[in-house]
Design an enzyme around this catalytic site. Structure first.
Site, short mmCIF file in Angstrom:
data_model
loop_
_atom_site.label_atom_id
_atom_site.label_comp_id
_atom_site.label_asym_id
_atom_site.label_seq_id
_atom_site.Cartn_x
_atom_site.Cartn_y
_atom_site.Cartn_z
N ARG A 35 0.81 -1.22 0.00
CA ARG A 35 0.00 0.00 0.00
C ARG A 35 0.85 1.28 0.00
NH1 ARG A 35 -3.60 -2.32 4.90
NH2 ARG A 35 -1.71 -3.58 5.12
N GLN A 90 12.15 -14.46 6.60
CA GLN A 90 10.88 -15.04 6.14
C GLN A 90 10.91 -14.95 4.61
OE1 GLN A 90 7.27 -12.78 6.67
NE2 GLN A 90 6.01 -14.62 6.91
N GLY A 133 2.23 -14.30 6.02
CA GLY A 133 1.40 -13.78 7.10
C GLY A 133 2.16 -13.56 8.40
N THR A 134 1.51 -12.83 9.31
CA THR A 134 2.19 -12.42 10.55
C THR A 134 2.50 -13.59 11.47
OG1 THR A 134 -0.03 -11.81 11.32
CG2 THR A 134 1.39 -10.02 10.62
N TYR A 162 32.25 34.53 -0.64
CA TYR A 162 32.51 33.09 -0.57
C TYR A 162 33.88 32.89 0.04
CZ TYR A 162 34.02 28.43 -1.64
OH TYR A 162 34.53 27.17 -1.50
N ALA A 178 39.52 48.15 -2.76
CA ALA A 178 38.34 47.63 -3.45
C ALA A 178 38.75 47.03 -4.79
CB ALA A 178 37.32 48.74 -3.65
C1 UD1 Z 1 -2.15 -6.29 11.41
C2 UD1 Z 1 -3.06 -7.22 12.23
C3 UD1 Z 1 -4.31 -6.46 12.60
C4 UD1 Z 1 -3.92 -5.23 13.40
C5 UD1 Z 1 -2.94 -4.35 12.62
C6 UD1 Z 1 -2.42 -3.26 13.52
C7 UD1 Z 1 -2.65 -9.51 11.50
C8 UD1 Z 1 -3.16 -10.63 10.68
N1 UD1 Z 1 -3.36 -8.38 11.46
O1 UD1 Z 1 -2.81 -5.96 10.18
O2 UD1 Z 1 -5.17 -7.27 13.39
O3 UD1 Z 1 -5.08 -4.51 13.73
O4 UD1 Z 1 -1.83 -5.13 12.17
O5 UD1 Z 1 -1.51 -2.42 12.83
O6 UD1 Z 1 -1.65 -9.66 12.16
N2 UD1 Z 1 4.64 -8.93 8.08
C9 UD1 Z 1 5.65 -9.86 7.94
N3 UD1 Z 1 5.41 -10.99 7.21
C10 UD1 Z 1 4.22 -11.24 6.63
C11 UD1 Z 1 3.18 -10.30 6.78
C12 UD1 Z 1 3.42 -9.14 7.52
O7 UD1 Z 1 6.76 -9.68 8.45
O8 UD1 Z 1 4.09 -12.30 5.99
C13 UD1 Z 1 4.92 -7.71 8.86
C14 UD1 Z 1 4.80 -6.45 8.02
O9 UD1 Z 1 6.06 -6.08 7.47
C15 UD1 Z 1 4.32 -5.42 9.04
C16 UD1 Z 1 3.59 -6.24 10.07
O10 UD1 Z 1 3.96 -7.59 9.87
O11 UD1 Z 1 5.38 -4.74 9.66
C17 UD1 Z 1 2.08 -6.11 9.97
O12 UD1 Z 1 1.66 -6.48 8.66
P1 UD1 Z 1 0.54 -5.66 7.91
O13 UD1 Z 1 0.35 -6.27 6.58
O14 UD1 Z 1 0.83 -4.22 7.97
O15 UD1 Z 1 -0.74 -6.03 8.82
P2 UD1 Z 1 -2.08 -5.23 8.93
O16 UD1 Z 1 -2.92 -5.51 7.73
O17 UD1 Z 1 -1.81 -3.81 9.24
CA CA Z 2 0.06 -2.53 9.42
#
Ligand code: UD1
Ligand code: CA
Length: 450
Positions: free
Chosen positions: A15, A72, A77-78, A364, A421
């Site tokens: 984004r 990773q 995903g987180t 200068y 001057a």
């Molecule tokens: C996440 C939370 C959401 C919370 C929000 C708060 C999850 C599924 N969702 O959503 O509930 O309200 O943050 O800001 O956790 N990242 C990785 N590897 C991945 C995916 C993400 O390292 O595979 C890292 C990203 O770089 C980032 C962080 O995790 O720093 C959060 O990821 P992001 O995609 O921003 O999550 P949100 O959609 O904001």
């Molecule tokens: Ca985020």
């Protein structure tokens, strides 16, 4: 209890629409991930683990050995991201503080209270929540009738009823490590094809374990930066925080909305900062100064009682009682001793101007040292570059340079020498000599004159 932070920074940050990894986008001159590292370090005695993936090399290059890295390879995903830290941390830490790297406003106090809350909680984790009207795409906290947390539902997967929930997941958690490493294996793939860390809530609930929440009183602290709009908002709040800190410590800031002070800057009390002023990098400002309006000071040391109006000062040293501007430019290696006055349209680079030296207009000065109380007439130029090399100019004490003097370096002027001057000085001028002309020739020697 040993507490280690795992900071998630592997995502691409789609984004942001950027080639630069999201967490390296700067707010007030420093990458946003650095704010998170700074917030975490007072809470955990251990070196943090940063989970990197997208453009990992670029992130590593920026942060070097400030953190340990877990890779990773695929952004699944987180939950999957946290799992990548298991090899580094399993059986090595009692508590794991998980923070997302896109939250530059988090304060150490908030993280500290979260960790303290988990230390006395019988359940497997404590998480930070916030209640606000604008959901900003955050996960919603789902509670049962008893008010117990049941789940976190991501916005994309939420029902209209869940979308209306105002309590949001901040994205900061403190886990009992032993429970977490096992539970991460049980997360199932989401409809979006990711392993959500947030599913750990339902996993705990299914095991009849309670999840604790800690809510914060300063919701702005939990801004997650997903777009450049959020980035600007975060930067504005960071700036307001820094400005407030300096005002409370005795610095006057006439208009905080147009004052940009980076976190690394230090300012002594009783200094006044006027609108449109930017203080950047490794900069220290003394007491009783007046900076601005419209001044940039970058990587510089400024003494007490200095005035800098509408000017740019970079990599420079100003001793006490120096005044500059309007429209001065100090470049790398400029050193202005006590009481130097530099008026409009002056530029100084790699030079020392001795105490009391005056340079009023349009000059200068480069690769030069001057003695004390030198008068640098309007339009004086050090011709320090012959097309191939830079050369040095040495100017003694109490030298008087007439308007429009050209000093063709290398050249030396003895104490109390004077130029007329428009003089073009190609040869050294002994002390007390007065030279005029182009190129300048000697016309007389001062005798019994001051
Ligand atoms: C996440 C939370 C959401 C919370 C929000 C708060 C999850 C599924 N969702 O959503 O509930 O309200 O943050 O800001 O956790 N990242 C990785 N590897 C991945 C995916 C993400 O390292 O595979 C890292 C990203 O770089 C980032 C962080 O995790 O720093 C959060 O990821 P992001 O995609 O921003 O999550 P949100 O959609 O904001
Ligand atoms: Ca985020």
């Amino acid at each position: 209890m040993k507490t280690t932070a795992v900071i998630l920074a592997a995502g691409q940050g789609i984004r942001m629409r950027s080639g630069l990894p999201k967490v390296l986008h700067p707010a007030l001159g420093r990458p946003m991930v650095q704010y998170v590292l700074d917030a975490v370090s007072p809470v955990s005695g251990e070196k943090s683990v940063l989970v990197v993936g997208h453009k990992a090399d670029q992130v590593k290059q920026t942060l070097q050995d400030r953190v340990r890295y877990a890779i990773q390879a695929e952004q699944l995903g987180t939950g999957h991201a946290v799992q990548q830290a298991e090899d580094l941390l399993k059986n090595k830490s009692d508590l794991i503080l998980v923070v997302y790297a896109d939250m530059p406003l988090l304060r150490p106090e908030t993280l500290g209270s979260l960790v303290e809350a988990q230390k006395t909680h019988p359940g497997p984790f404590t998480m930070l929540t916030v209640e606000v009207d604008d959901p900003r795409g955050f996960g919603r906290i789902v509670r049962n009738e008893e008010g117990e947390v049941q789940a976190i539902v991501e916005e994309a997967d939420a029902s209209p009823e869940q979308l209306a929930v105002k309590e949001l997941n901040a994205g900061v958690y403190c886990f009992s490590a032993e429970w977490m490493w096992d539970a991460l294996d049980q997360i199932e793939l989401s409809p979006k094809g990711e392993y959500y860390l947030t599913d750990l809530v339902e996993i705990a609930v299914s095991q009849n374990l309670s999840v604790q929440t800690v809510s914060t009183h300063e919701p702005s602290e939990l801004i997650g930066v997903n777009t450049r709009v959020h980035l600007a908002e975060a930067a504005r709040l960071l700036r307001a925080r820094i400005n407030q800190k300096w005002m409370l410590s005795g610095v006057t800031i006439a208009d905080p909305l147009t004052t940009y002070i980076e976190p690394s800057v230090k300012i002594a009390p009783e200094t006044t900062i006027l609108p449109g002023t930017h203080l950047q990098g490794d900069t220290q400002i003394g007491a009783q100064c007046v900076l601005g309006p419209n001044t940039i000071v970058r990587d510089s040391q400024v003494g007490d009682s200095c005035q800098i109006e509408a000017s740019v000062v970079e990599n420079a040293i100003l001793e006490d009682h120096v005044d500059i501007g309007p429209f001065g430019h100090l470049r790398k290696g400029a050193h202005l001793a006590e009481g130097v006055h530099m008026g409009n349209f002056g530029e100084v680079k790699a030079s020392y101007l001795g105490p009391g030296t005056k340079m009023g207009h349009f000059s200068y000065i480069g690769d030069t040292t001057t003695g004390k109380n030198v008068n640098i007439g309007a339009g004086t130029i050090t011709c320090n570059y012959d097309g191939r090399q830079k050369h040095k100019t040495q100017i003694g004490d109490e030298v008087f340079l007439g308007s429009d003097t050209m000093l063709v370096a290398p050249v030396k002027l003895g104490d109390k020498a004077r130029t007329g001057a428009g003089a073009v000085v190609t040869k050294d001028v002994p002390e007390k000599n007065v030279v005029v002309g182009a190129p300048a020739r000697s016309i007389r020697v001062l005798e019994n004159e001051e």
